[in-house]
Design an enzyme around this catalytic site. Structure first.
Site, PDB file in Angstrom:
ATOM      1  N   HIS A  92      31.839  -6.183 -40.812  1.00  0.00           N
ATOM      2  CA  HIS A  92      30.695  -6.968 -40.334  1.00  0.00           C
ATOM      3  C   HIS A  92      31.144  -8.414 -40.166  1.00  0.00           C
ATOM      4  O   HIS A  92      31.602  -9.051 -41.122  1.00  0.00           O
ATOM      5  CB  HIS A  92      29.524  -6.862 -41.311  1.00  0.00           C
ATOM      6  CG  HIS A  92      28.868  -5.519 -41.286  1.00  0.00           C
ATOM      7  ND1 HIS A  92      28.391  -4.898 -42.412  1.00  0.00           N
ATOM      8  CD2 HIS A  92      28.610  -4.677 -40.240  1.00  0.00           C
ATOM      9  CE1 HIS A  92      27.867  -3.715 -42.062  1.00  0.00           C
ATOM     10  NE2 HIS A  92      27.993  -3.558 -40.756  1.00  0.00           N
ATOM     11  N   GLU A  95      30.411 -11.651 -42.490  1.00  0.00           N
ATOM     12  CA  GLU A  95      30.690 -11.597 -43.929  1.00  0.00           C
ATOM     13  C   GLU A  95      32.052 -12.229 -44.205  1.00  0.00           C
ATOM     14  O   GLU A  95      33.006 -11.573 -44.616  1.00  0.00           O
ATOM     15  CB  GLU A  95      30.587 -10.135 -44.392  1.00  0.00           C
ATOM     16  CG  GLU A  95      29.173  -9.591 -44.160  1.00  0.00           C
ATOM     17  CD  GLU A  95      29.028  -8.075 -44.297  1.00  0.00           C
ATOM     18  OE1 GLU A  95      29.999  -7.389 -44.665  1.00  0.00           O
ATOM     19  OE2 GLU A  95      27.912  -7.559 -44.013  1.00  0.00           O
ATOM     20  N   ARG A 152      26.935  -9.778 -36.473  1.00  0.00           N
ATOM     21  CA  ARG A 152      27.331  -8.704 -37.390  1.00  0.00           C
ATOM     22  C   ARG A 152      28.131  -7.595 -36.691  1.00  0.00           C
ATOM     23  O   ARG A 152      29.057  -7.026 -37.243  1.00  0.00           O
ATOM     24  CB  ARG A 152      26.037  -8.102 -37.976  1.00  0.00           C
ATOM     25  CG  ARG A 152      26.173  -6.784 -38.714  1.00  0.00           C
ATOM     26  CD  ARG A 152      24.793  -6.349 -39.197  1.00  0.00           C
ATOM     27  NE  ARG A 152      24.741  -4.986 -39.689  1.00  0.00           N
ATOM     28  CZ  ARG A 152      24.780  -4.659 -40.979  1.00  0.00           C
ATOM     29  NH1 ARG A 152      24.921  -5.590 -41.885  1.00  0.00           N
ATOM     30  NH2 ARG A 152      24.690  -3.400 -41.356  1.00  0.00           N
ATOM     31  N   HIS A 223      32.301  -5.704 -48.268  1.00  0.00           N
ATOM     32  CA  HIS A 223      31.179  -6.332 -47.568  1.00  0.00           C
ATOM     33  C   HIS A 223      30.654  -7.502 -48.399  1.00  0.00           C
ATOM     34  O   HIS A 223      31.021  -7.686 -49.546  1.00  0.00           O
ATOM     35  CB  HIS A 223      30.030  -5.330 -47.392  1.00  0.00           C
ATOM     36  CG  HIS A 223      30.314  -4.217 -46.437  1.00  0.00           C
ATOM     37  ND1 HIS A 223      29.748  -4.145 -45.185  1.00  0.00           N
ATOM     38  CD2 HIS A 223      31.097  -3.123 -46.546  1.00  0.00           C
ATOM     39  CE1 HIS A 223      30.163  -3.058 -44.570  1.00  0.00           C
ATOM     40  NE2 HIS A 223      30.989  -2.411 -45.371  1.00  0.00           N
ATOM     41  N   GLU A 297      29.905  -5.100 -52.319  1.00  0.00           N
ATOM     42  CA  GLU A 297      29.127  -6.200 -51.753  1.00  0.00           C
ATOM     43  C   GLU A 297      29.416  -7.411 -52.628  1.00  0.00           C
ATOM     44  O   GLU A 297      29.003  -7.451 -53.789  1.00  0.00           O
ATOM     45  CB  GLU A 297      27.617  -5.897 -51.766  1.00  0.00           C
ATOM     46  CG  GLU A 297      27.180  -4.725 -50.889  1.00  0.00           C
ATOM     47  CD  GLU A 297      27.073  -5.086 -49.403  1.00  0.00           C
ATOM     48  OE1 GLU A 297      27.314  -6.252 -49.038  1.00  0.00           O
ATOM     49  OE2 GLU A 297      26.751  -4.169 -48.615  1.00  0.00           O
TER      50      GLU A 297
HETATM   51 ZN   LIG Z   1      28.427  -5.550 -44.399  1.00  0.00          ZN
END
Ligand SMILES: [Zn+2]
Ligand SMILES: *[C@@H]1O[C@H](CO)[C@@H](O)[C@H](O)[C@H]1NC(C)=O
Ligand SMILES: *[C@@H]1O[C@H](CO)[C@@H](O)[C@H](O)[C@H]1NC(C)=O
Ligand SMILES: *[C@@H]1O[C@H](CO)[C@@H](O)[C@H](O)[C@H]1NC(C)=O
Ligand SMILES: *[C@@H]1O[C@H](CO)[C@@H](O)[C@H](O)[C@H]1NC(C)=O
Ligand SMILES: *[C@@H]1O[C@H](CO)[C@@H](O)[C@H](O)[C@H]1NC(C)=O
Length: 362
Positions: A92, A95, A152, A223, A297
């Protein structure tokens, strides 16, 4: 006349010095800043150049805008079969902390394998396949100006009547594609593409993972944000056969993260701790039989979100490094425990044999 010659010489000397300083700056890469795609590509070349015995690169596909998708392969040459760990960052675009993490991770393992016996052992038994920026087209677009910073998706145009650009690559994989946590509207940030694997980036990763399916023990995709360690599956109605073990390994990673700077991460499946999702890389990796598949994340929990300030790059990467390493060590030790015992046994046999043969001599 003489004065101006001297002036010219002085200017030339200053320019030369500047060049040298520039070269040095390139060598001392700044891991506490966000970097453009060009800088990251240059850094990848540098890693390969500086560590030829350990690092090589491999092109495994092309993006929609025809950029080479390149990974770093890191590990020692070995005559015995190796297993492997995959890590990708930057699927993405916005990020930005995640490409920074992949670079930090590579710096750390390359800086420690000669002195840290554990990392040395990892290098002997495992190859690391690391893609610092998976969605290169999107990442470059997110650097364009401050109106594109939060991009994104990929950069392929919509099909049919739809004129919006981009597919969410992490919804485009062949893992219950299109079932949940997606949008069929090509203008949405969660658009899953016209068909599974419509995106060349998703196809390239799929081809690589399938080709190395038996070698890969561990799939890690990085992420931000939310401070989570996600385990399969994103789809709410299926469960990984080793769910309990994945949760345990995830909890150990969370504790390792907390020990560094006190940050709290949570572990769970996406539907349990985030939201249900299908077509993700993590689900795909687990579905094809890669046993340890996790999505990180990273920081933070939403205060800065995707715009994580540069002064948080270092601490975020330090804690996530310990989290990733705790998973990798677990996976390694479990898989190579047998061979470690075999090595010890061989050593004893040799020793005893040499005693016996020396006894024969005397
Ligand atoms: Zn992501
Ligand atoms: C390991 O293999 C690579 C590729 O075959 C080679 O370039 C490199 O020199 C080898 N390194 C060592 C230490 O043998
Ligand atoms: C991609 O890699 C190939 C092979 O190394 C090279 O010839 C080509 O110029 C590269 N393309 C881009 C856009 O960098
Ligand atoms: C984007 O940049 C422009 C020009 O530098 C500036 O005027 C504007 O306030 C910025 N917008 C945002 C949302 O940061
Ligand atoms: C595309 O637009 C045309 C004309 O507006 C319309 O007839 C058609 O149904 C649309 N197709 C889709 C898939 O929405
Ligand atoms: C999961 O199962 C429930 C109950 O059968 C069903 O209602 C739901 O639609 C399923 N969810 C998905 C995403 O398939």
């Amino acid at each position: 006349m003489k004065g101006s010659v001297i002036l010219v010489l002085v200017v030339l000397a200053l320019v030369a010095q500047d060049r040298l300083a520039g070269g040095q700056e390139n060598k001392l890469y700044d891991y506490t800043k966000y970097h453009t795609m060009d800088e990251i590509s240059g850094w990848m070349n540098q890693m390969e150049r500086e560590n030829p015995a350990i690092v090589s690169s491999m092109i495994y596909g092309q993006t929609y805008e025809n950029r080479n998708m390149t990974l770093l392969k890191i590990g020692s040459n070995s005559t015995t079969p190796k297993k492997a760990v995959w890590m990708d960052c930057g699927i993405h675009a916005r990020e930005w902390i995640t490409p920074a993490f992949c670079q930090h991770f590579v710096k750390e393992i390359l800086g420690s394998y000669q002195t840290d016996p554990k990392v040395n052992m990892l290098f002997k038994n495992l190859d690391f396949f690391i893609t610092p920026v998976l969605n290169m087209d999107g990442y470059i677009y997110s650097w364009k100006d401050n109106t594109t910073r939060l991009w994104r998706k990929s950069r392929s145009p919509g099909t049919g009547n739809c004129t919006c650009i981009g597919t969410d690559l992490n919804r485009n994989f062949n893992a219950n594609w299109g079932m949940v946590g997606i949008s069929r509207n090509c203008c949405s940030t969660l658009y899953n593409g016209p068909t599974p694997l419509s995106e060349p980036e998703a196809q390239a990763v799929t081809d690589f993972l399938e080709a190395h399916q038996n070698q890969l023990l561990c799939y890690l995709t990085i992420h931000s944000y939310g401070q989570l360690i996600l385990v399969p599956y994103g789809h709410p109605n299926i469960s990984a056969p080793n769910y309990d073990e994945l949760m345990e390994v995830g909890l150990t990673a969370v504790n390792a993260i907390k020990a560094v700077h006190g940050k709290s991460y949570k572990v769970g499946t996406p539907p349990d701790v985030l939201y249900a999702v299908s077509g993700s890389t993590m689900d795909f990796a687990r579905l094809i039989g890669i046993p340890y598949s996790f999505a990180f994340e990273l920081r933070d929990k939403g205060h800065c979100g995707f715009l994580l300030p540069e002064d948080q790059i270092q601490p975020t990467c330090e804690e996530a490094y310990q989290g990733a390493m705790s998973i990798i060590n677990y996976v390694h030790d479990k898989n190579f425990r047998g061979s470690a015992i075999a090595v010890t046994a061989t050593l004893w046999t040799t020793l005893v044999a040499s005693w016996i043969s020396s006894a024969n001599v005397f």
